[in-house]
Scaffold this motif. Structure first.
Motif, PDB file in Angstrom:
ATOM      1  N   GLN A  84     -18.587 101.023 -45.432  1.00 49.86           N
ATOM      2  CA  GLN A  84     -20.485 100.285 -45.344  1.00 49.86           C
ATOM      3  C   GLN A  84     -19.755  99.888 -46.976  1.00 49.86           C
ATOM      4  N   LYS A  85     -19.491 101.006 -48.177  1.00 52.10           N
ATOM      5  CA  LYS A  85     -19.392 100.650 -49.538  1.00 52.10           C
ATOM      6  C   LYS A  85     -17.724  99.478 -49.582  1.00 52.10           C
ATOM      7  N   LEU A  86     -17.119  99.877 -48.568  1.00 54.60           N
ATOM      8  CA  LEU A  86     -15.788  98.843 -48.682  1.00 54.60           C
ATOM      9  C   LEU A  86     -15.823  96.933 -48.084  1.00 54.60           C
ATOM     10  N   ALA A  87     -16.542  97.732 -47.212  1.00 52.91           N
ATOM     11  CA  ALA A  87     -17.406  96.776 -46.197  1.00 52.91           C
ATOM     12  C   ALA A  87     -18.173  95.239 -47.750  1.00 52.91           C
ATOM     13  N   ALA A  88     -19.325  96.054 -47.835  1.00 52.61           N
ATOM     14  CA  ALA A  88     -19.525  95.177 -49.715  1.00 52.61           C
ATOM     15  C   ALA A  88     -18.706  95.208 -50.881  1.00 52.61           C
ATOM     16  N   GLU A  89     -17.962  96.059 -51.441  1.00 54.82           N
ATOM     17  CA  GLU A  89     -17.001  95.568 -52.462  1.00 54.82           C
ATOM     18  C   GLU A  89     -16.121  93.891 -51.400  1.00 54.82           C
ATOM     19  N   ARG A  90     -15.709  94.169 -50.889  1.00 56.11           N
ATOM     20  CA  ARG A  90     -15.254  93.020 -49.926  1.00 56.11           C
ATOM     21  C   ARG A  90     -15.750  91.348 -50.384  1.00 56.11           C
ATOM     22  N   ALA A  91     -16.955  91.847 -49.671  1.00 53.71           N
ATOM     23  CA  ALA A  91     -17.840  91.216 -49.845  1.00 53.71           C
ATOM     24  C   ALA A  91     -18.196  90.286 -50.939  1.00 53.71           C
ATOM     25  N   ALA A  92     -17.996  91.271 -52.239  1.00 47.37           N
ATOM     26  CA  ALA A  92     -18.225  90.786 -54.015  1.00 47.37           C
ATOM     27  C   ALA A  92     -17.406  90.022 -53.959  1.00 47.37           C
ATOM     28  N   ARG A  93     -16.003  90.291 -53.324  1.00 44.50           N
ATOM     29  CA  ARG A  93     -15.394  88.921 -54.415  1.00 44.50           C
ATOM     30  C   ARG A  93     -15.076  87.952 -53.859  1.00 44.50           C
ATOM     31  N   VAL A  94     -15.675  87.492 -52.960  1.00 44.56           N
ATOM     32  CA  VAL A  94     -15.125  85.867 -52.142  1.00 44.56           C
ATOM     33  C   VAL A  94     -16.638  85.188 -52.884  1.00 44.56           C
ATOM     34  N   GLY A  95     -16.572  83.894 -52.803  1.00 46.71           N
ATOM     35  CA  GLY A  95     -17.388  83.359 -52.868  1.00 46.71           C
ATOM     36  C   GLY A  95     -17.876  82.403 -54.382  1.00 46.71           C
ATOM     37  N   ALA A  96     -16.355  83.182 -55.224  1.00 45.44           N
ATOM     38  CA  ALA A  96     -16.363  82.839 -56.733  1.00 45.44           C
ATOM     39  C   ALA A  96     -15.854  81.505 -56.447  1.00 45.44           C
ATOM     40  N   SER A  97     -16.333  80.292 -56.058  1.00 47.12           N
ATOM     41  CA  SER A  97     -15.626  78.590 -56.501  1.00 47.12           C
ATOM     42  C   SER A  97     -14.973  78.465 -57.475  1.00 47.12           C
ATOM     43  N   GLY A  98     -15.275  78.688 -58.493  1.00 48.61           N
ATOM     44  CA  GLY A  98     -14.061  78.413 -59.869  1.00 48.61           C
ATOM     45  C   GLY A  98     -13.450  79.149 -60.262  1.00 48.61           C
ATOM     46  N   CYS A  99     -12.475  79.678 -59.370  1.00 50.57           N
ATOM     47  CA  CYS A  99     -11.910  81.161 -59.812  1.00 50.57           C
ATOM     48  C   CYS A  99     -10.826  80.613 -60.193  1.00 50.57           C
ATOM     49  N   ALA A 100      -9.452  80.444 -60.755  1.00 51.20           N
ATOM     50  CA  ALA A 100      -8.056  80.704 -60.965  1.00 51.20           C
ATOM     51  C   ALA A 100      -6.468  81.529 -61.265  1.00 51.20           C
ATOM     52  N   PRO A 101      -5.721  81.008 -60.586  1.00 44.16           N
ATOM     53  CA  PRO A 101      -5.706  79.179 -60.040  1.00 44.16           C
ATOM     54  C   PRO A 101      -6.090  79.717 -58.772  1.00 44.16           C
ATOM     55  N   SER A 102      -6.531  77.947 -58.485  1.00 41.49           N
ATOM     56  CA  SER A 102      -7.246  77.299 -57.591  1.00 41.49           C
ATOM     57  C   SER A 102      -6.113  76.647 -56.370  1.00 41.49           C
ATOM     58  N   PRO A 103      -5.874  77.056 -55.312  1.00 40.51           N
ATOM     59  CA  PRO A 103      -7.190  78.033 -54.253  1.00 40.51           C
ATOM     60  C   PRO A 103      -6.047  79.299 -53.931  1.00 40.51           C
ATOM     61  N   LYS A 104      -5.128  79.685 -54.585  1.00 41.28           N
ATOM     62  CA  LYS A 104      -4.729  80.995 -54.247  1.00 41.28           C
ATOM     63  C   LYS A 104      -6.091  81.616 -54.353  1.00 41.28           C
ATOM     64  N   CYS A 105      -6.964  81.604 -55.439  1.00 45.60           N
ATOM     65  CA  CYS A 105      -7.748  82.848 -55.615  1.00 45.60           C
ATOM     66  C   CYS A 105      -8.412  82.440 -54.651  1.00 45.60           C
ATOM     67  N   LEU A 106      -8.533  82.225 -54.260  1.00 50.98           N
ATOM     68  CA  LEU A 106      -9.823  81.794 -53.018  1.00 50.98           C
ATOM     69  C   LEU A 106      -9.290  82.333 -51.831  1.00 50.98           C
ATOM     70  N   ALA A 107      -7.965  82.669 -51.513  1.00 46.79           N
ATOM     71  CA  ALA A 107      -7.858  82.747 -50.268  1.00 46.79           C
ATOM     72  C   ALA A 107      -7.257  84.835 -50.797  1.00 46.79           C
ATOM     73  N   ASP A 108      -6.659  85.060 -51.829  1.00 43.32           N
ATOM     74  CA  ASP A 108      -6.939  86.319 -52.336  1.00 43.32           C
ATOM     75  C   ASP A 108      -8.060  87.273 -52.022  1.00 43.32           C
ATOM     76  N   ALA A 109      -8.515  86.717 -52.323  1.00 38.06           N
ATOM     77  CA  ALA A 109     -10.318  86.902 -52.004  1.00 38.06           C
ATOM     78  C   ALA A 109     -10.917  87.854 -50.029  1.00 38.06           C
ATOM     79  N   TRP A 110      -9.926  87.294 -49.408  1.00 42.57           N
ATOM     80  CA  TRP A 110     -10.153  87.632 -48.356  1.00 42.57           C
ATOM     81  C   TRP A 110      -9.050  88.643 -47.751  1.00 42.57           C
ATOM     82  N   THR A 111      -7.844  89.082 -48.577  1.00 37.67           N
ATOM     83  CA  THR A 111      -7.013  89.557 -48.225  1.00 37.67           C
ATOM     84  C   THR A 111      -7.299  91.150 -48.360  1.00 37.67           C
ATOM     85  N   TRP A 112      -6.543  91.915 -47.399  1.00 36.77           N
ATOM     86  CA  TRP A 112      -6.846  93.360 -47.362  1.00 36.77           C
ATOM     87  C   TRP A 112      -6.319  93.988 -48.573  1.00 36.77           C
ATOM     88  N   THR A 113      -6.067  94.365 -49.525  1.00 40.71           N
ATOM     89  CA  THR A 113      -5.517  94.956 -50.485  1.00 40.71           C
ATOM     90  C   THR A 113      -4.537  96.118 -50.157  1.00 40.71           C
TER      91      THR A 113
END
Length: 417
Positions: free
Chosen positions: A65-94
């Motif tokens: 549950q905690k991990l799922a919440a942490e992963r959800a918090a990583r996404v949604g940052a439309s203004g991140c950089a460098p884009s678009p790599k950072c947008l995809a990085d938010a969804w990868t499994w570290t």
């Protein structure tokens, strides 16, 4: 006339039908989930959802549950950089994410009932994790999870970040990942994927939706087409298999692998016509009661023509082979997966497992198929040998005996797992 007489003389007797009618399952196993794009590539996730008590256990696990919440918090940052790599990085499994999940799965699998429901009754019985069959249950589950997470990451790397796949000429992303328009598309995809979550989500569902969506955006959904494989164009032949007297012919089937065209106008490559002529001759001589044609939508890149479907059409219209004596395997993209996929189809359709089939091809390709280079590629690219190959009775053929190891799913190849 000769072909009609031979086909009619092949003989039929009543035998048991395949265990999973319409599905492509190892005999004795019937998948409790539909045969779809995500379940074909990532069967572990479907098994976790369907195995008794596993969904509840995964939802209740506080670490997950905690991990799922942490992963959800990583996404949604439309203004991140460098884009678009950072947008995809938010969804990868570290690495840390993967280790956390593995630890929790090992704990859950210590419960004998849970382990039996998932690992014994589903994972082992399905054959989809055959490469890890020698491992004990907890280790097998851990290995399967690591493979699935790595495959999710691979889909993201190739189809969101432009990393070259093993065969970039035919499998790469269709987008210019450096274009601003692609960054906007990836942003839209991420926001929509995050919003589509539900109360019944398991820890893997958001990333599964994201990866599946990337394949859809890239029009790389080949693995989910022609499903279930023993229905549709294979239905009549599958019924004929169940009535065949196998003692009337020396081989169970003639296996023909496609040769893709190199121009957008051609429906199939030139060597295909040579191979089909040889196969049609052998069929007319009564060498085997069925022809299995194998090949996907491969060459040229993103071709609309399917090799197996085109080969069946040509066998019927130009060579007089009855349609109900032809099985198509419409997914293979390479000779490696030609072998693996026809082995799966032969066993799932009910062809006798202890009876050899005959690979039919031009003499140059037969030399390659029977040589050490292809055997090594099988291990490198699929992790298993899908069957036993031996020289055939002439230079246009090789004998092939399918192995249940062919059912192992290689999720790192999402276009043909």
């Amino acid at each position: 006339m000769r072909r009609a007489i031979i086909a009619a003389s092949l003989g039929i007797v009543a035998v048991l039908a395949p265990t999973s009618v319409g599905a492509q399952d190892l005999p004795g196993y019937s998948a409790p989930f539909g045969d779809t794009l995500p379940t074909r590539i990532f069967p572990l996730f479907a098994m976790m959802r369907q195995s008794p008590d596993w969904a509840v256990a995964l939802r209740r696990d506080r670490d997950l549950q905690k991990l799922a919440a942490e992963r959800a918090a990583r996404v949604g940052a439309s203004g991140c950089a460098p884009s678009p790599k950072c947008l995809a990085d938010a969804w990868t499994w570290t690495d840390a994410d993967i280790a956390t999940v593995e630890a929790r799965l090992r704990v859950l699998a210590r419960n004998a009932a849970l382990s039996r429901a998932l690992v014994a009754d589903q994972m082992r019985a399905s054959g989809r994790f055959g490469r890890h069959a020698a491992l004990r249950d907890t280790d097998l589950l851990a290995a399967a999870w690591r493979n699935a997470a790595a495959a999710i990451n691979r889909v993201i790397a190739v189809y969101a970040q432009g990393v070259a796949p093993r065969y970039p000429a035919i499998d790469a992303t269709i987008f210019d990942v450096a274009a601003p328009e692609f960054a906007a598309l990836l942003d839209v995809h991420g926001v929509a994927t995050a919003a589509l979550g539900g109360s019944d989500d398991l820890f893997f569902d958001p990333s599964l939706r994201y990866a599946t969506g990337l394949l859809q955006l890239n029009e790389r959904t080949n693995a989910g087409e022609y499903r279930p494989l023993l229905d549709g164009p294979n239905a009549a032949a599958a019924q004929a298999v169940a009535r065949t007297d196998w003692e009337k012919t020396p081989y169970s089937a003639l296996l023909v692998f496609g040769h893709g065209a190199e121009d957008a106008q051609s429906r199939t490559g030139p060597l295909t016509h040579v191979r089909l002529r040889i196969a049609a001759d052998r069929f007319a001589r009564g060498v085997a009661p069925f022809v299995i044609v194998s090949g996907g939508n491969v060459h040229p890149n993103r071709t609309p023509f399917n090799e197996a479907a085109e080969m069946k059409r040509l066998l019927v219209t130009q060579h007089g082979v009855p349609a109900d004596r032809i099985l198509i395997e419409p997914h293979a993209r390479h000779t490696t997966t030609n072998l693996r996929n026809v082995a799966r189809l032969m066993l799932a359709a009910g062809l006798p497992a202890d009876r050899e089939a005959l690979i039919v091809s031009d003499h140059r390709t037969i030399q390659y198929i029977t040589g050490p280079q292809l055997a090594q590629r099988n291990l490198d690219e699929m992790g298993v040998q899908p069957g036993r190959i031996a020289p055939g009775p002439d230079r246009f053929t090789a004998r092939f005996t399918p192995s249940p190891l062919a059912f192992h799913v290689e999720a790192m190849d999402p276009l043909d797992p």
